[in-house]
Write a protein that holds these residues in place. Structure first.
Motif, mmCIF file in Angstrom:
data_model
loop_
_atom_site.group_PDB
_atom_site.id
_atom_site.type_symbol
_atom_site.label_atom_id
_atom_site.label_comp_id
_atom_site.label_asym_id
_atom_site.label_seq_id
_atom_site.Cartn_x
_atom_site.Cartn_y
_atom_site.Cartn_z
ATOM 1 N N GLU A 54 -6.050 -3.631 10.858
ATOM 2 C CA GLU A 54 -4.978 -2.999 10.279
ATOM 3 C C GLU A 54 -5.758 -3.021 8.254
ATOM 4 O OE1 GLU A 54 -2.215 -4.792 13.835
ATOM 5 O OE2 GLU A 54 -2.234 -5.361 11.365
ATOM 6 N N PHE A 55 -5.901 -4.857 8.429
ATOM 7 C CA PHE A 55 -6.003 -4.791 6.617
ATOM 8 C C PHE A 55 -6.705 -3.607 6.523
ATOM 9 C CE2 PHE A 55 -6.266 -7.735 2.975
ATOM 10 C CZ PHE A 55 -7.123 -7.838 2.718
ATOM 11 N N SER B 280 -7.801 6.436 6.628
ATOM 12 C CA SER B 280 -6.843 4.874 7.066
ATOM 13 C C SER B 280 -6.418 4.915 7.653
ATOM 14 C CB SER B 280 -5.901 4.271 6.035
ATOM 15 O OG SER B 280 -4.953 4.555 6.163
ATOM 16 N N GLY B 281 -5.986 6.249 8.882
ATOM 17 C CA GLY B 281 -5.442 6.170 10.259
ATOM 18 C C GLY B 281 -6.509 6.027 10.624
ATOM 19 N N LEU B 282 -7.702 6.373 10.492
ATOM 20 C CA LEU B 282 -9.079 6.401 11.895
ATOM 21 C C LEU B 282 -9.327 4.480 12.145
ATOM 22 C CD1 LEU B 282 -11.252 9.144 10.451
ATOM 23 C CD2 LEU B 282 -10.334 8.782 12.629
ATOM 24 N N ILE C 267 -5.860 2.294 1.613
ATOM 25 C CA ILE C 267 -4.878 3.026 1.171
ATOM 26 C C ILE C 267 -4.528 2.552 -0.331
ATOM 27 C CG2 ILE C 267 -1.476 3.683 1.181
ATOM 28 C CD1 ILE C 267 -2.386 3.986 3.815
ATOM 29 N N LEU C 268 -4.305 0.837 -0.231
ATOM 30 C CA LEU C 268 -3.808 0.788 -1.763
ATOM 31 C C LEU C 268 -4.937 1.135 -2.995
ATOM 32 C CD1 LEU C 268 -1.551 -1.522 -2.659
ATOM 33 C CD2 LEU C 268 -3.841 -3.464 -1.827
ATOM 34 N N ALA D 73 0.607 -1.636 -0.295
ATOM 35 C CA ALA D 73 -0.029 -0.153 0.539
ATOM 36 C C ALA D 73 0.676 1.281 0.038
ATOM 37 C CB ALA D 73 -0.772 -0.075 1.221
ATOM 38 N N ILE D 74 1.901 1.140 0.778
ATOM 39 C CA ILE D 74 2.376 2.532 0.663
ATOM 40 C C ILE D 74 3.801 2.674 -0.538
ATOM 41 C CG2 ILE D 74 4.320 3.211 2.340
ATOM 42 C CD1 ILE D 74 2.736 3.269 4.478
#
Lengths: 231, 452, 173
Positions: C51-52, C42-44, C58-59, B131-132
């Motif tokens: 996590e996934f 994503s942070g939230l 993000i992905l 992802a990153i």
């Protein structure tokens, strides 16, 4: 039936051979390491480069014999201006693609190495920052007067005239040329000698033909006279 | 924010921030020298100790490059988007450094600390990695757009297309390993490969490793996939308008991304710190990890010196028509073979266990001697137990010993095992050959109007 | 305590990002602000220990949807919004009224009446549990989604190819 990706592996084998070979076989390297000058001196301008054969800042005899950088004017053995080959015909100035050569013809003739009076270049400047080392000037010169030098330590702190090489700095002797490009110099000398011999042979043949023609004419006149006398 | 937390964060991240940039400096030097030697020339050998004539084989070159880039004038084109022009190199560097934290590096000072020293002990580390690392794509687009330059934009678009296309085979080839281990945790994947039980030694692991490596080359814009930064074609692509320190940041980001993706390849396929002499000196795992990363980087440099650049349509055809089908097929093959082999071994071990009629401890010791113990059954049971623990190398060893002693079922297991692997390899190779013929890009060279 | 601070910081970033994304004239800036919004989301998710989902957010959103939006914006005109065009929105009063109505009558009652657990989760959700759920109760949903995505992919390829007629036309011309 070729292996998938076989070409890539073959290529990688070749480069590996290059890599390993470059450590053991020094003649593979296209560039050569050179030594610093013993007294550690650095040039201040191009005129600082000594003109005697062999004494360069870097030993240009260690580069490959086909390495070439910028042009130089040739003179035969003797004083440079007495034996200069260039007759300022300006063909190289015309043909130079980036137009980096500037020639001014002299107004009077001097005797060259063969004893024949020729013009000479009063000014012959090459701007080596513009020169692209294409060798066209060498190819078109009818007098074998300009050839390529392999000197590469030409950097200078003077950015106004530092890279403009004048005639006296360009003149190098034919012996120096033999030293840095032995095969090419030998070929060129051989060609010049052949041309000279051919020219002389032609002159001789023409002279003989003229002599034979003159003799034939004299004989014909003598016959005519005797014929007239007879009549 | 407690002091402990800050201390743990610093302990976990500072070594990475110190080690990897210095490795980056060393790698730039190594790359220049290695590429030069491949091309029959010497490479930098005069930049050594400054103000002297000692050239330490050019080891001062990275420092010289760094100093030069710091002092260069920072030029921003007039119509460019200043904010994005500044942000793009930063955004290219941050994900690259962030993904370094996901690698399972066991630094040896862990026993002095309260918490383990891997920075991010995430359960889904592998997918975070992908992802990153996708954020670099964004940075490259930003760079191409913000330069207000046709060629930069073109380079940026091509780079984004390339990176997005090659992300899919990258992730799919990692899926094979995740499937075999059953977890996305990088630490567990590393632990599952101890004892030379590396995934690269299985056929689908090998295929997945090759696909991963090729896709990694494309992700980090290395030759032969370096069309976005093609130095001879579109000047420098999206890099063009960047000078001085911003260029240095891009450069740094690219190399750190190379390290990080090599690190992931080592973790997933090459055993992640596994190597000889580990039981006597456990701190050697970091050394082996870095040695393996350097091995992969050396292969990357080797390929850069060997292969010409792929054209953009060849690049895209390669990704979509060759790598994607074969990586999907690889997953299918890995799953099927695993199920077949699992079923076979389970059947045999059940048969063995039922035939012995005696409870076994984990170490394989038989409690009392059964009436009919066929030769090699003990070893076969050991092999079966190792197999269920996913220790395939150990299992193979034990099955060999049992087969040498004449145990028939072990022989059949080994025959099946090698048969499945051989079949897997053949099928993969045939499939690759077939796809290769199909995936050739059909763009013909232009016909010139004034030929001859 | 740190969780609360983190939550508020991420929430503020998310709201600001979304606001900038809808108000900015420059489309590229808007899309990047949207991506900041996705990152904050994503942070939230990470705060909720998912996590996934955070990684997939993000992905997929930043790495794929964002890039897609950028490519789509490339095809439009007047991307940078530099021209001095005046955009007057005439119905802004009714727009505000509708937004407030949705907030007051739909969202706030729903939030206040939701029964969310105040204690910690009984177990940390893991990818394995997610996988099991996808395979066991929700496998039909998974397959239908896969079919939908395949149809979309084929449709995209077909739409980008163009029809047979256009090819012949260009051959004649």
């Amino acid at each position: 039936m070729s292996i998938l990706g076989g070409g890539i592996f073959k290529g990688m084998a070749v480069t590996l051979r290059n890599f390993v070979g470059s450590y053991f076989y020094k003649e593979r390297l296209t560039t050569n390491d050179y030594e610093w000058r013993p007294d550690g001196a650095l040039p201040q301008s191009i005129g600082d480069y000594p003109k005697e054969e062999g004494e360069q800042l870097s030993d240009t005899t260690t580069v490959n014999h086909y390495s070439r950088n910028f042009p130089m004017l040739l003179h035969d053995t003797g004083e440079p201006m007495d034996t200069i080959r260039c007759v300022a015909c300006k063909i190289c100035e015309r043909e130079c693609p980036p137009q980096c050569i500037y020639i001014e013809k002299s107004t009077e003739k001097i005797e060259n190495a063969d004893g024949k009076p020729q013009f000479y270049p009063a000014k012959f400047d090459i701007d080596v920052s513009v020169c692209m080392s294409c060798q066209i000037c060498v190819e078109v010169c009818p007098f074998d007067a300009i050839v390529m030098n392999s000197q590469f330590e030409l950097s200078t702190p003077d950015r106004f005239g530092g890279l403009l090489v004048r005639r006296d700095d360009l003149l190098k002797s034919n012996d120096y040329y033999h030293k840095i490009h032995p095969q090419e110099a030998a070929t060129r000398d051989q060609k010049m000698a052949d041309d000279k011999a051919a020219k002389e042979a032609k002159k001789k043949a023409a002279a003989e033909k003229a002599k034979a023609a003159a003799e034939a004419k004299a004989k014909a006149e003598a016959e005519n006279e005797s014929k007239e006398d007879a009549e | 924010m407690s002091f402990e937390l800050i201390k743990d964060i610093l302990i976990a991240t500072v070594p990475l921030l110190v080690i990897f940039p210095s490795l980056f400096a060393f790698t730039t030097w190594m790359e220049r020298k290695a590429l030069a030697r491949i091309q029959n020339r010497i490479g930098p050998n005069k930049t050594g100790i400054p103000c002297t004539r000692i050239g330490l084989f050019g080891l001062g070159q990275p420092a010289a490059d760094g100093i030069k880039m710091i002092f260069k004038e920072d030029i921003v084109p007039r119509g460019a988007d200043r904010l994005f022009h500044l942000l793009a190199p930063i955004l290219a560097l941050i994900p690259a450094m962030l993904i370094l934290c996901f690698l399972p590096l066991e630094f040896p000072w862990g026993k002095f600390m309260s918490a383990p020293v891997q920075a991010f002990l995430l359960d889904s580390a592998v997918i975070f990695f992908f992802a990153i690392s996708g954020l670099t794509t964004l940075a490259i687009f930003m760079a191409g757009w913000a330069s207000r330059n046709k060629y930069s934009l073109l380079g940026g678009m091509r780079a984004v297309a390339q990176m997005v296309s090659y992300e899919i085979p990258l992730v799919l080839s990692a899926v094979v390993v995740v499937m075999m281990v059953g977890s996305l945790n990088a630490k567990e994947i590393a632990d599952a490969q101890t004892g030379f039980n590396w995934f690269v030694f299985t056929p689908w692991g090998l295929a997945a490793f090759v696909i991963f490596f090729i896709a990694a080359l494309a992700e980090t814009n290395r030759s032969p996939f370096d069309l976005p930064e093609a130095e001879s074609e579109i000047i420098a692509g999206y890099f063009t308008e960047y000078s001085g320190f911003k260029f240095a940041l891009f450069f740094l980001g690219e190399y750190i991304a190379m390290f990080a993706i090599s690190g992931l390849a080592v973790t997933l396929f090459l055993g992640a710190g596994d190597g000889p002499f580990l039981t006597s000196a456990p701190w050697l795992s970091v050394v082996w990890f870095i040695v393996k990363i350097f091995g992969l980087i050396a292969v990357m440099i080797w390929l850069r010196g060997t292969l010409p650049r792929l054209r953009v349509d060849q690049l895209m055809a390669f990704a979509w028509k060759f790598l994607l089908p074969i990586s999907i097929f690889n997953i299918l093959l890995a799953g099927l073979s695993h199920f077949a082999l699992d079923a076979r071994v389970a059947a045999t071990s059940d048969a063995i266990l039922y035939s012995i009629h005696a409870p076994h401890t984990h170490s394989g010791a038989v409690n009392h001697a059964p009436p009919k113990l066929v030769a090699g059954q003990k070893e076969a049971v050991m092999g079966a137990l190792h197999y269920t623990d996913k220790n395939w190398v150990g299992a193979m060893e034990w099955f060999f010993k049992a087969a040498l002693k004449g145990h028939v079922q072990s022989r059949s297991i080994l025959a099946w095992w090698f048969g499945i692997w051989a079949m897997g390899l053949t099928v993969l190779y045939v499939m690759a050959k077939g796809l290769d013929n199909v995936s050739r890009s059909e763009v013909k060279p232009r016909e010139y109007l004034y030929a001859e | 305590m740190t969780q609360e601070i983190t939550f508020w910081v991420l929430a503020v970033i998310a709201v600001l990002g979304a606001l900038v994304a809808v108000r900015r004239r420059n489309l590229i800036h808007g899309v990047f602000a949207l991506m900041i919004f996705f990152a904050a989301l994503s942070g939230l998710f990470l705060l909720l220990l998912a996590e996934f989902i955070a990684a997939v957010q993000i992905l997929v959103y930043i790495g794929a949807v964002g890039i897609l939006l950028l490519f789509a914006i490339m095809l439009t005109e007047r991307v940078t919004g530099d021209d001095a065009r005046d955009i007057t929105s005439r119905g802004s009063f009714w727009g505000w009224a509708a937004a407030l109505a949705v907030l007051v009558f739909l969202l706030l009652p729903a939030i206040q009446s939701a029964d969310l657990a105040q204690t910690a989760q009984p177990h940390i959700p893991s990818v394995k549990a997610l996988g099991h759920k996808l395979m066991e109760p929700y496998v039909v949903t998974l397959e239908v989604l896969a079919l939908l995505l395949t149809a979309a992919l084929i449709g995209a390829v077909a739409a980008s190819q163009g029809g047979e007629k256009t090819k012949e036309d260009s051959d004649d011309a």
